[in-house]
Write a protein that holds these residues in place. Sequence first.
Motif, mmCIF file in Angstrom:
data_model
loop_
_atom_site.group_PDB
_atom_site.id
_atom_site.type_symbol
_atom_site.label_atom_id
_atom_site.label_comp_id
_atom_site.label_asym_id
_atom_site.label_seq_id
_atom_site.Cartn_x
_atom_site.Cartn_y
_atom_site.Cartn_z
ATOM 1 N N SER A 1 0.872 -1.173 0.000
ATOM 2 C CA SER A 1 0.000 0.000 0.000
ATOM 3 C C SER A 1 0.909 1.222 0.000
ATOM 4 N N GLY A 2 0.345 2.400 0.214
ATOM 5 C CA GLY A 2 1.146 3.614 0.057
ATOM 6 C C GLY A 2 2.034 3.961 1.232
ATOM 7 N N GLY A 3 1.926 3.216 2.352
ATOM 8 C CA GLY A 3 2.716 3.569 3.516
ATOM 9 C C GLY A 3 2.329 4.932 4.061
ATOM 10 N N LYS A 4 3.253 5.543 4.793
ATOM 11 C CA LYS A 4 2.958 6.817 5.443
ATOM 12 C C LYS A 4 2.959 8.009 4.496
ATOM 13 N N SER A 5 3.571 7.871 3.323
ATOM 14 C CA SER A 5 3.772 9.054 2.480
ATOM 15 C C SER A 5 2.872 9.116 1.255
ATOM 16 N N LEU A 6 2.146 8.023 0.935
ATOM 17 C CA LEU A 6 1.315 7.990 -0.258
ATOM 18 C C LEU A 6 -0.029 7.348 0.057
ATOM 19 N N GLU A 7 -1.003 7.658 -0.798
ATOM 20 C CA GLU A 7 -2.316 7.016 -0.730
ATOM 21 C C GLU A 7 -2.749 6.694 -2.149
ATOM 22 N N PHE A 8 -3.286 5.482 -2.357
ATOM 23 C CA PHE A 8 -3.650 5.021 -3.690
ATOM 24 C C PHE A 8 -5.100 4.555 -3.747
ATOM 25 N N LEU A 9 -5.659 4.627 -4.952
ATOM 26 C CA LEU A 9 -6.826 3.822 -5.238
ATOM 27 C C LEU A 9 -6.430 2.356 -5.076
ATOM 28 N N PRO A 10 -7.330 1.488 -4.644
ATOM 29 C CA PRO A 10 -6.942 0.081 -4.463
ATOM 30 C C PRO A 10 -6.805 -0.644 -5.798
ATOM 31 N N PHE A 11 -5.570 -1.007 -6.143
ATOM 32 C CA PHE A 11 -5.369 -1.709 -7.409
ATOM 33 C C PHE A 11 -4.376 -2.851 -7.259
ATOM 34 N N ALA A 12 -4.576 -3.871 -8.083
ATOM 35 C CA ALA A 12 -3.566 -4.906 -8.316
ATOM 36 C C ALA A 12 -2.830 -4.537 -9.595
#
Length: 332
Positions: free
Chosen positions: A145-156
């Motif tokens: 996942s994006g960890g503390k520094s990024l945020e993503f749409l949930p994708f494979a």
Amino acid sequence: MVKNPIVTTVDFERDGVRHGHLRLPYSHDASAWGSVMIPISQIKAGDGPTVLLSGGNHGDEYEGPIALVKLARRLKTKDVAGRVIIVPAMNTPAFDAGRRLSPLDGGNLNRAFPGRPDGTATQKIADYFSTVLIPMADFVLDIHSGGKSLEFLPFAAVHRHDDAALEERCRAAMAAFGAPYSAVLREMDPAGLYDTAVEAQGKVFVTTELGGGGTARPESIAIAERGVANVLRHAGVLSGKIKSAPTAPLDMTDPQGFVIADAGGLLEPCVGLGDRLKKGDVVARVWNVTHPEHAPVSYRAGIDGLLAGRHFPSKVAAGDCIAVIAQETPIT
């Protein structure tokens, strides 16, 4: 030839449910003959495919460790035909510290492959995966996942390959995972990636980005759990039908889709995850709070698409990735 010092308490050839550790010798102030204890579980029943499942490649990403430790506790030999190897926190030093990088040597495990048996602690972990675990596997799923520094749409996601047949097998496994989005990636710098090491050995590889912000949410954990079970069914290790869900294709191979800050300051996001953008649209502004008389720096979309990822903390530095824009195109 230097031998990797990691030893395991799990017999990979023996049927049954085995929970143990990869034991990496590590001498430090508090323990002169100490070891790093990396948890590993195996569920094996007869002949069949081997699926290697990993989480915690970066220590501040949590959907993988949660989904995999639950699976390790739940899965029984009567459920499987073949072998499932589960490493819920492959970068255990970073996971224990809640950090992306290892506190032992500052190493980024996902940039350390294929590793070295006589290198740093991080390089030794990478080498063990490269020389012992990956060769045993037919399918590899690494949950990020994006960890503390990024945020993503949930994708494979899978990667573009020169080997068309391998790419097709990877895409089939990605489709089976069944994330809300399915992406084809071209890494900005593939050197040292776990992905690259797995693919170089001709193995089917799928990765994910399932959220971020240094936390896990019920919906992202549910995606991870369903996706893991689906990949195991796709591989033939678990019986039953794949629990499919609608998935939207994303193409993340255009370098213009990555928006990088060239100035630090306070980030003002102007669009949300999943919002559609046209080339030239303002994605975010960066403000200099100590000099409010200065105009903000505006960052614009380099391509048409939707916002698939964004910087999570509100403060940014020059060089930070502010946004990732993906094109909504059929995966071909």
